[in-house]
Design an enzyme around this catalytic site. Structure first.
Site, PDB file in Angstrom:
ATOM      1  N   TYR A 135      11.741  -3.660  -3.459  1.00 16.90           N
ATOM      2  CA  TYR A 135      10.721  -4.317  -2.650  1.00 16.90           C
ATOM      3  C   TYR A 135       9.422  -3.562  -2.868  1.00 16.90           C
ATOM      4  O   TYR A 135       9.268  -2.432  -2.410  1.00 16.90           O
ATOM      5  CB  TYR A 135      11.138  -4.268  -1.178  1.00 16.90           C
ATOM      6  CG  TYR A 135      10.295  -5.085  -0.231  1.00 16.90           C
ATOM      7  CD1 TYR A 135       8.909  -5.016  -0.224  1.00 16.90           C
ATOM      8  CD2 TYR A 135      10.907  -5.931   0.700  1.00 16.90           C
ATOM      9  CE1 TYR A 135       8.152  -5.764   0.655  1.00 16.90           C
ATOM     10  CE2 TYR A 135      10.159  -6.680   1.597  1.00 16.90           C
ATOM     11  CZ  TYR A 135       8.772  -6.576   1.562  1.00 16.90           C
ATOM     12  OH  TYR A 135       8.038  -7.305   2.448  1.00 16.90           O
ATOM     13  N   GLU A 145      14.964 -13.035   4.608  1.00 14.51           N
ATOM     14  CA  GLU A 145      14.850 -11.707   5.159  1.00 14.51           C
ATOM     15  C   GLU A 145      14.758 -11.856   6.667  1.00 14.51           C
ATOM     16  O   GLU A 145      13.899 -12.572   7.177  1.00 14.51           O
ATOM     17  CB  GLU A 145      13.605 -11.030   4.603  1.00 14.51           C
ATOM     18  CG  GLU A 145      13.769  -9.542   4.535  1.00 14.51           C
ATOM     19  CD  GLU A 145      12.633  -8.905   3.770  1.00 14.51           C
ATOM     20  OE1 GLU A 145      12.665  -8.949   2.524  1.00 14.51           O
ATOM     21  OE2 GLU A 145      11.718  -8.409   4.427  1.00 14.51           O
ATOM     22  N   ASP A 204       4.614  -2.046  10.821  1.00 12.40           N
ATOM     23  CA  ASP A 204       4.240  -3.452  10.939  1.00 12.40           C
ATOM     24  C   ASP A 204       2.900  -3.637  11.626  1.00 12.40           C
ATOM     25  O   ASP A 204       2.546  -2.880  12.530  1.00 12.40           O
ATOM     26  CB  ASP A 204       5.317  -4.215  11.715  1.00 12.40           C
ATOM     27  CG  ASP A 204       6.542  -4.474  10.863  1.00 12.40           C
ATOM     28  OD1 ASP A 204       6.413  -5.210   9.877  1.00 12.40           O
ATOM     29  OD2 ASP A 204       7.612  -3.916  11.174  1.00 12.40           O
TER      30      ASP A 204
END
Ligand SMILES: Cc1ncc(COP(=O)(O)O)c(C=O)c1O
Lengths: 277, 403
Positions: free
Chosen positions: A175, A49, A60
């Site tokens: 995911y 990834e 993030d």
């Protein structure tokens, strides 16, 4: 069969969980990334990834924010990232590469231009963190035309109604965000994770990758018992900070961590074989 | 733009204003946004909720705020009659509290015990800390490290009110980074935490919800102007950071075709220099902070640093409804430089005895230019969005004075 489907068919056949390291492209410097990708594959990665740096990575945590800042300080653009994938493909035609990033750089380039360039570079999947399925028709349409899988997130907060929606739009793999929080957060409850993955499996045949909060080999091994893929990001990216002026040492440390995780994951699965997941 | 628009039909159910708006966030927040949209739609139709909101706006905020005829300034300018919608007289000193009161009542209905907010100038942070104190809710305010320097009086006010002010040191250390950090906190604490966004930006339903809470400004101003003059104003002028005070004034007038509307962005050192905060004047559409809108970006789609003398306008995006209103031509958007805003600050202070916020001074500056070009039987309303006490340190420093 796509590279992603082929890779999961292989890992499933051999009873392993796939190991998916994440690194931010261009961190600590653009000329490190392609070599690092090869290192990670040699150390036992099944898919890669590759983070596309963004100035405002809202989903993030601090580790990947700093990675984005380091990469952007070198001016790394989306086109540069695609060039890195193309360079990686010169020597590796097997390992699937998934781009993970935010929508604005893609919009700036233009969805269609991006899809064509990504296809030509050898990208296999694209995960746009801030693009939920509801808003994704245009991008998934152009990605489908070049055979790139749109990867979508499922979170602990995803309702069952939304889950149907997301699984219907997703290709390649799902995911699963293993916790409420940003990348690099703590706490992951393996028992709860197992129950949650079972409920997703009832709705889709797609492989389930798990990420966010996997920081060491022991957690990776626990997740490998219940998931098809283990995604490890911040734990690897954090190593850059340990070797600020020594990219070679960072590469070696990243490889060592991936190797350690690989071994722990395979041991965990072996101990349980032949029980199906 | 000549065909009739059904203004009430915007945004659509998924939060779109034409091509703008929407909901661009990571999956983890989608559930919370659905939940928020549900309660917001439910309670905006609930007479009991609306009565509680009205009572709070009246008794705690001090509404209605006056519409004040700035006669001396009007005379000096020699053109249109200038009216000031006095949001600076609200409790906490700006329009921001209209919205925090509303969202805090929703938080209470949802049973949330913790409030978070981002802030630039600190006005929204103060307004949030104020309502949190009143309702006994824990409050965390994210503020860019640079803004903490620029707006220290407000930082102290928030701390006095019991809020935890977190310095955000990532990125450009200003409002956009504070918003990123608040979103990250929300993702991690979504079960017990309500995120009070301070402007008409963010993912759906925020732009619509904040607009609805701020529209009290325009509803009052419209009725007050009709009452005072027997007619509608000819023009409305407001500064635009995220755009909440502007949309709050404009929205109730959108169907009044004779009323011109002008949003004033922060031109910083000049739009030509690149050092500004004027996405509508000089940016292009993209996606940031959960919505599609005009923003300031480089050729690679990275968000670029903004510049403005006023922390509350120092933001690279803008509410999506403004992007749409710009494209369809209903509202025009202009920019005003730091220097022009400073001159307007002093002019308003000396002429009317009202010290405006630096944000607000941008709107004032545009009217200094606009009013003389209008007739004396015409009128223009400035949204006097906030008072300037918080900016005294900035102004003094520019004049070489240590306070
Ligand atoms: C007094 C005042 N006016 C205007 C603004 C800009 O925000 P908005 O464009 O959302 O009204 C601020 C923001 O802090 C403010 O404090």
């Amino acid at each position: 069969m796509s590279r992603i489907a082929k890779r999961f068919a292989e890992t499933r056949a051999s009873g392993r969980a796939a190991l998916v390291p994440y690194v931010t492209a261009g961190d600590p410097a653009p000329d490190v990334t392609v070599a690092l990708m090869h290192d990670l594959v040699a150390a036992g990665a099944d898919l890669l990834e590759l983070g596309v740096p963004f100035s405002d990575p809202m989903a993030d945590g601090p580790v990947i924010q700093l990675a984005c800042e380091r990469s952007l300080a070198h001016g790394t653009s989306l086109r540069d990232v695609l060039a890195m994938v193309a360079a990686f493909r010169e020597r590796d035609r097997e390992t699937p590469v998934v781009l993970m990033g935010y929508l604005n750089p893609v919009e700036r380039m233009g969805a269609e231009t991006f899809a064509e360039a990504a296809g030509a570079a050898g990208v296999d999947g694209v995960l746009v963190v801030d693009l939920p399925p509801e808003e994704s028709d245009e991008l998934t349409g152009v990605l489908a035309r070049v055979g790139i899988d749109p990867i979508f997130l499922v979170a602990p907060t995803t309702s069952s109604r939304r889950l149907e929606h997301v699984t219907a739009a997703a290709r390649g793999f799902i995911y699963y965000v293993s916790l409420k929080g940003v990348t690099g957060s703590q706490t992951l409850d393996p028992a709860e994770l197992g129950a949650r993955l079972s409920s997703i499996r009832a709705l889709t045949e797609l492989p389930l990758g798990v990420g966010f909060g996997i920081r060491d080999a022991q957690t990776a091994a626990q997740v490998a018992r219940v998931a098809d893929a283990v995604v490890v990001g911040s734990a690897i990216v954090r190593l850059v900070e340990q070797f600020p002026a020594a990219p070679d040492q960072f590469r070696a440390a990243a490889s060592a961590l991936v190797r350690e995780m690989r071994a722990a994951m395979d041991d965990a699965r072996m101990a349980e074989a032949p029980a199906p997941v | 733009m000549k065909q009739a628009v059904d203004w009430a039909a915007f945004p659509d159910v998924r939060g779109h204003f034409g091509p703008y708006g929407g909901r661009f966030v990571a999956e983890t927040l989608m559930g919370a946004l659905d939940e928020l949209q549900g309660v917001y739609e439910k309670y905006m139709k609930d007479p009991e909720f609306l009565a509680e909101l009205d009572a709070d706006l009246q008794n705690f905020v001090g509404r209605p705020s006056p519409l004040y005829h700035a006669e001396r300034l009007s005379r000096e300018l020699g053109g249109a009659q200038v009216y000031l919608k006095r949001e600076d007289l609200n409790h906490t000193g700006a329009h921001k509290v209209n919205n925090t009161i509303g969202q805090a009542l929703l938080a209470k209905r949802l049973g949330k015990t913790r409030i978070i907010a981002e802030t630039g100038a600190g006005q929204h942070g103060v307004a949030t800390a104020t309502v949190a104190a009143r309702l006994g809710l824990e409050c965390v305010v994210f503020m860019g490290a640079e803004d903490i320097q620029r707006q220290s009086p407000n930082v102290y006010r928030m701390r006095l009110l019991g809020a935890d002010v977190v310095a955000v040191k990532s990125g450009s250390r200003t409002l956009k980074d504070a918003l990123n950090e608040a979103m990250r906190d929300w993702v991690a604490n979504v079960d017990d935490t309500f995120y009070i966004i301070g402007t008409v930006a963010g993912p759906h339903p925020y732009p619509a919800m904040v607009r609805d809470f701020q529209s009290v400004i325009g509803r009052e101003a419209r009725a007050q102007h009709l009452e005072m003059t027997g007619r509608l104003p000819d023009a409305l002028v407001a500064c635009v950071g995220g755009g909440s005070n502007a949309i709050g004034l404009f929205h109730p007038f959108l169907a009044d075709e004779s009323v011109a509307m002008i949003g004033v962005e922060a031109g910083g050192e000049g739009v030509g220099t690149g050092r500004h905060s004027a996405p509508l004047c000089a940016g292009r559409p993209g996606v940031l902070h959960g919505n599609r809108t005009y923003l300031m970006e480089d050729d690679n789609g990275q968000i670029i640093e903004t510049h403005s003398i006023s922390a509350g306008l120092d933001y690279p995006g803008v509410g999506p409804e403004h992007s749409w209103l710009k494209d369809i031509g209903r509202v025009s958007y202009v920019s005003v430089t730091d220097d022009m805003a400073l001159r307007a600050f002093h002019r308003m202070t000396r002429t009317e005895g009202i010290i405006p916020a630096l944000e607000t001074s941008h709107a004032v500056a545009h009217v200094l230019d606009l009013a003389p070009r209008m007739r004396t039987d015409q009128s223009v309303i400035i949204n006097l969005s906030g008072r300037g006490d918080k900016d005294l340190n900035t102004i003094a420093r520019l004049e070489g004075i240590e306070l």
